[in-house]
Design a protein around this motif. Structure first.
Motif, PDB file in Angstrom:
ATOM      1  N   ASN A  22     -43.116 115.050  68.155  1.00  0.00           N
ATOM      2  CA  ASN A  22     -43.578 115.306  66.791  1.00  0.00           C
ATOM      3  C   ASN A  22     -44.743 116.286  66.860  1.00  0.00           C
ATOM      4  N   GLU A  23     -44.544 117.469  66.304  1.00  0.00           N
ATOM      5  CA  GLU A  23     -45.614 118.467  66.285  1.00  0.00           C
ATOM      6  C   GLU A  23     -46.730 117.994  65.368  1.00  0.00           C
ATOM      7  N   ASP A  24     -47.961 118.211  65.786  1.00  0.00           N
ATOM      8  CA  ASP A  24     -49.118 117.830  64.979  1.00  0.00           C
ATOM      9  C   ASP A  24     -49.473 118.989  64.047  1.00  0.00           C
ATOM     10  N   THR A  25     -49.488 118.735  62.734  1.00  0.00           N
ATOM     11  CA  THR A  25     -49.758 119.803  61.772  1.00  0.00           C
ATOM     12  C   THR A  25     -51.250 120.025  61.536  1.00  0.00           C
ATOM     13  N   LYS A  26     -52.093 119.068  61.912  1.00  0.00           N
ATOM     14  CA  LYS A  26     -53.527 119.180  61.661  1.00  0.00           C
ATOM     15  C   LYS A  26     -54.286 119.794  62.831  1.00  0.00           C
ATOM     16  N   ILE A  27     -53.729 119.727  64.016  1.00  0.00           N
ATOM     17  CA  ILE A  27     -54.390 120.250  65.220  1.00  0.00           C
ATOM     18  C   ILE A  27     -53.508 121.368  65.780  1.00  0.00           C
ATOM     19  N   ASN A  29     -51.576 123.793  68.293  1.00  0.00           N
ATOM     20  CA  ASN A  29     -50.987 123.689  69.628  1.00  0.00           C
ATOM     21  C   ASN A  29     -51.017 122.257  70.155  1.00  0.00           C
ATOM     22  N   ALA A  30     -50.707 121.302  69.310  1.00  0.00           N
ATOM     23  CA  ALA A  30     -50.741 119.893  69.701  1.00  0.00           C
ATOM     24  C   ALA A  30     -49.446 119.205  69.284  1.00  0.00           C
ATOM     25  N   ALA A  31     -49.129 118.143  70.002  1.00  0.00           N
ATOM     26  CA  ALA A  31     -47.950 117.347  69.693  1.00  0.00           C
ATOM     27  C   ALA A  31     -48.206 115.909  70.113  1.00  0.00           C
ATOM     28  N   THR A  32     -47.550 114.990  69.402  1.00  0.00           N
ATOM     29  CA  THR A  32     -47.546 113.582  69.779  1.00  0.00           C
ATOM     30  C   THR A  32     -46.139 113.264  70.250  1.00  0.00           C
ATOM     31  N   ILE A  33     -46.041 112.756  71.448  1.00  0.00           N
ATOM     32  CA  ILE A  33     -44.742 112.495  72.060  1.00  0.00           C
ATOM     33  C   ILE A  33     -44.588 110.993  72.256  1.00  0.00           C
ATOM     34  N   LYS A  34     -43.519 110.436  71.707  1.00  0.00           N
ATOM     35  CA  LYS A  34     -43.226 109.012  71.826  1.00  0.00           C
ATOM     36  C   LYS A  34     -42.217 108.841  72.956  1.00  0.00           C
ATOM     37  N   TYR A  70     -43.024 101.144  74.176  1.00  0.00           N
ATOM     38  CA  TYR A  70     -43.170 102.593  74.159  1.00  0.00           C
ATOM     39  C   TYR A  70     -44.641 102.938  74.203  1.00  0.00           C
ATOM     40  N   PHE A  71     -44.913 104.208  74.503  1.00  0.00           N
ATOM     41  CA  PHE A  71     -46.280 104.694  74.392  1.00  0.00           C
ATOM     42  C   PHE A  71     -46.279 106.056  73.730  1.00  0.00           C
ATOM     43  N   LEU A  72     -47.435 106.415  73.174  1.00  0.00           N
ATOM     44  CA  LEU A  72     -47.607 107.697  72.510  1.00  0.00           C
ATOM     45  C   LEU A  72     -48.484 108.577  73.376  1.00  0.00           C
ATOM     46  N   LEU A  73     -48.016 109.781  73.651  1.00  0.00           N
ATOM     47  CA  LEU A  73     -48.732 110.745  74.476  1.00  0.00           C
ATOM     48  C   LEU A  73     -49.134 111.916  73.583  1.00  0.00           C
ATOM     49  N   LYS A  74     -50.425 112.179  73.513  1.00  0.00           N
ATOM     50  CA  LYS A  74     -50.942 113.282  72.695  1.00  0.00           C
ATOM     51  C   LYS A  74     -51.360 114.401  73.632  1.00  0.00           C
ATOM     52  N   ILE A  75     -50.853 115.620  73.362  1.00  0.00           N
ATOM     53  CA  ILE A  75     -51.143 116.789  74.195  1.00  0.00           C
ATOM     54  C   ILE A  75     -51.605 117.928  73.298  1.00  0.00           C
ATOM     55  N   ILE A  81     -48.682 127.929  76.059  1.00  0.00           N
ATOM     56  CA  ILE A  81     -47.404 127.250  76.281  1.00  0.00           C
ATOM     57  C   ILE A  81     -47.309 126.085  75.292  1.00  0.00           C
ATOM     58  N   ALA A  82     -46.104 125.777  74.870  1.00  0.00           N
ATOM     59  CA  ALA A  82     -45.884 124.682  73.936  1.00  0.00           C
ATOM     60  C   ALA A  82     -46.112 123.335  74.634  1.00  0.00           C
ATOM     61  N   PRO A  83     -46.616 122.332  73.913  1.00  0.00           N
ATOM     62  CA  PRO A  83     -46.885 121.027  74.532  1.00  0.00           C
ATOM     63  C   PRO A  83     -45.652 120.368  75.154  1.00  0.00           C
ATOM     64  N   ASP A  84     -44.487 120.498  74.513  1.00  0.00           N
ATOM     65  CA  ASP A  84     -43.295 119.868  75.075  1.00  0.00           C
ATOM     66  C   ASP A  84     -42.847 120.564  76.366  1.00  0.00           C
ATOM     67  N   LEU A  85     -42.989 121.883  76.445  1.00  0.00           N
ATOM     68  CA  LEU A  85     -42.656 122.596  77.684  1.00  0.00           C
ATOM     69  C   LEU A  85     -43.655 122.259  78.792  1.00  0.00           C
ATOM     70  N   LEU A  86     -44.915 122.086  78.405  1.00  0.00           N
ATOM     71  CA  LEU A  86     -45.934 121.719  79.380  1.00  0.00           C
ATOM     72  C   LEU A  86     -45.682 120.316  79.920  1.00  0.00           C
ATOM     73  N   LEU A  87     -45.216 119.410  79.058  1.00  0.00           N
ATOM     74  CA  LEU A  87     -44.873 118.058  79.511  1.00  0.00           C
ATOM     75  C   LEU A  87     -43.727 118.106  80.509  1.00  0.00           C
ATOM     76  N   SER A  88     -42.735 118.935  80.242  1.00  0.00           N
ATOM     77  CA  SER A  88     -41.615 119.083  81.168  1.00  0.00           C
ATOM     78  C   SER A  88     -42.090 119.602  82.528  1.00  0.00           C
ATOM     79  N   GLU A  89     -42.995 120.585  82.513  1.00  0.00           N
ATOM     80  CA  GLU A  89     -43.548 121.115  83.752  1.00  0.00           C
ATOM     81  C   GLU A  89     -44.372 120.057  84.492  1.00  0.00           C
ATOM     82  N   ALA A  90     -45.141 119.272  83.739  1.00  0.00           N
ATOM     83  CA  ALA A  90     -45.945 118.204  84.348  1.00  0.00           C
ATOM     84  C   ALA A  90     -45.043 117.148  84.975  1.00  0.00           C
ATOM     85  N   CYS A  91     -43.934 116.825  84.323  1.00  0.00           N
ATOM     86  CA  CYS A  91     -42.983 115.852  84.889  1.00  0.00           C
ATOM     87  C   CYS A  91     -42.395 116.365  86.196  1.00  0.00           C
TER      88      CYS A  91
END
Length: 162
Positions: A22-27, A29-34, A70-75, A81-91
C-alpha cells in the motif's frame, strides 16, 4: 479457547496473497507492506537489512496484535528506488546472507566431525575432568575446564574461529 488453530498462523489459504503493498499518500517515497503468516522473526531481519541499505531513510515494522498472523513493514526511500523494489532487493540480500551463514555453519561442523572431536563418553563429566561439562579439547572458549584454566587460544583449534 479463543486462540486460532496453530496451522492458520503459518499456512496460506487458497488464493491468499502473502504480501500486500500500500503506497503511502502522506509521506513521499513511502509504502506500508503487509506480510501475512509471518511474525517478529522475519520482520526484524527485514528491518535490519533495509536499514543497512543507503537508499533507505526509514524502515520499521510492527505486529498489530499477537493473535493476527501478520506484520506491517513501513519503508521510506530517498526516491532513487521504489519501496517495493527495495524490499525485493533486501530479501535477495538476506537470502544470500543466510545461505552464506548456513555454508559456514555446515563447514565448521564438517571440520569438527572430521577431526573426530565430538562429545564422546569422556566428553561429559567423565573421570579426570573435575566434573566439568566439557573436556578441555571440547571447550569452545579455551578456558581449560577441568584443568584449572591452563589452555590458551594460541595452541589449539577452535570451532568459533572462522
Amino acid at each position: 479457547m479463543n486462540a486460532p488453530d496453530r496451522f492458520t498462523l503459518f499456512v496460506l489459504d487458497e488464493g491468499e496473497a502473502p504480501v500486500e503493498v500500500n503506497e503511502d499518500t502522506k509521506i513521499p517515497n513511502a509504502a506500508t507492506i503487509k506480510i501475512l503468516k509471518q511474525d517478529h522473526t522475519l520482520g526484524n531481519m527485514l528491518r535490519a537489512q533495509l536499514l543497512s541499505m543507503p537508499q533507505v531513510l526509514f524502515a520499521g515494522y510492527k505486529v498489530p496484535h499477537p493473535l493476527h498472523p501478520y506484520f506491517l513493514l513501513k519503508i521510506q526511500t530517498d526516491g532513487s528506488i521504489a519501496p517495493d523494489l527495495l524490499l525485493s532487493e533486501a530479501c535477495n540480500q538476506l537470502i544470500g546472507t543466510l545461505a552464506s551463514l548456513e555454508g559456514k555453519f555446515k563447514r565448521e561442523f564438517a571440520f569438527k566431525e572430521a577431526d573426530g572431536a565430538g562429545l564422546g563418553a569422556t566428553g561429559v563429566g567423565g573421570a579426570g575432568h573435575g566434573g566439568a561439562a566439557f573436556a578441555t579439547s571440547d571447550d569452545p572458549y579455551g578456558t581449560g575446564a577441568g584443568t584449572g584454566g591452563t589452555a590458551s587460544w594460541g595452541n589449539r583449534d577452535d570451532y568459533l574461529d572462522f
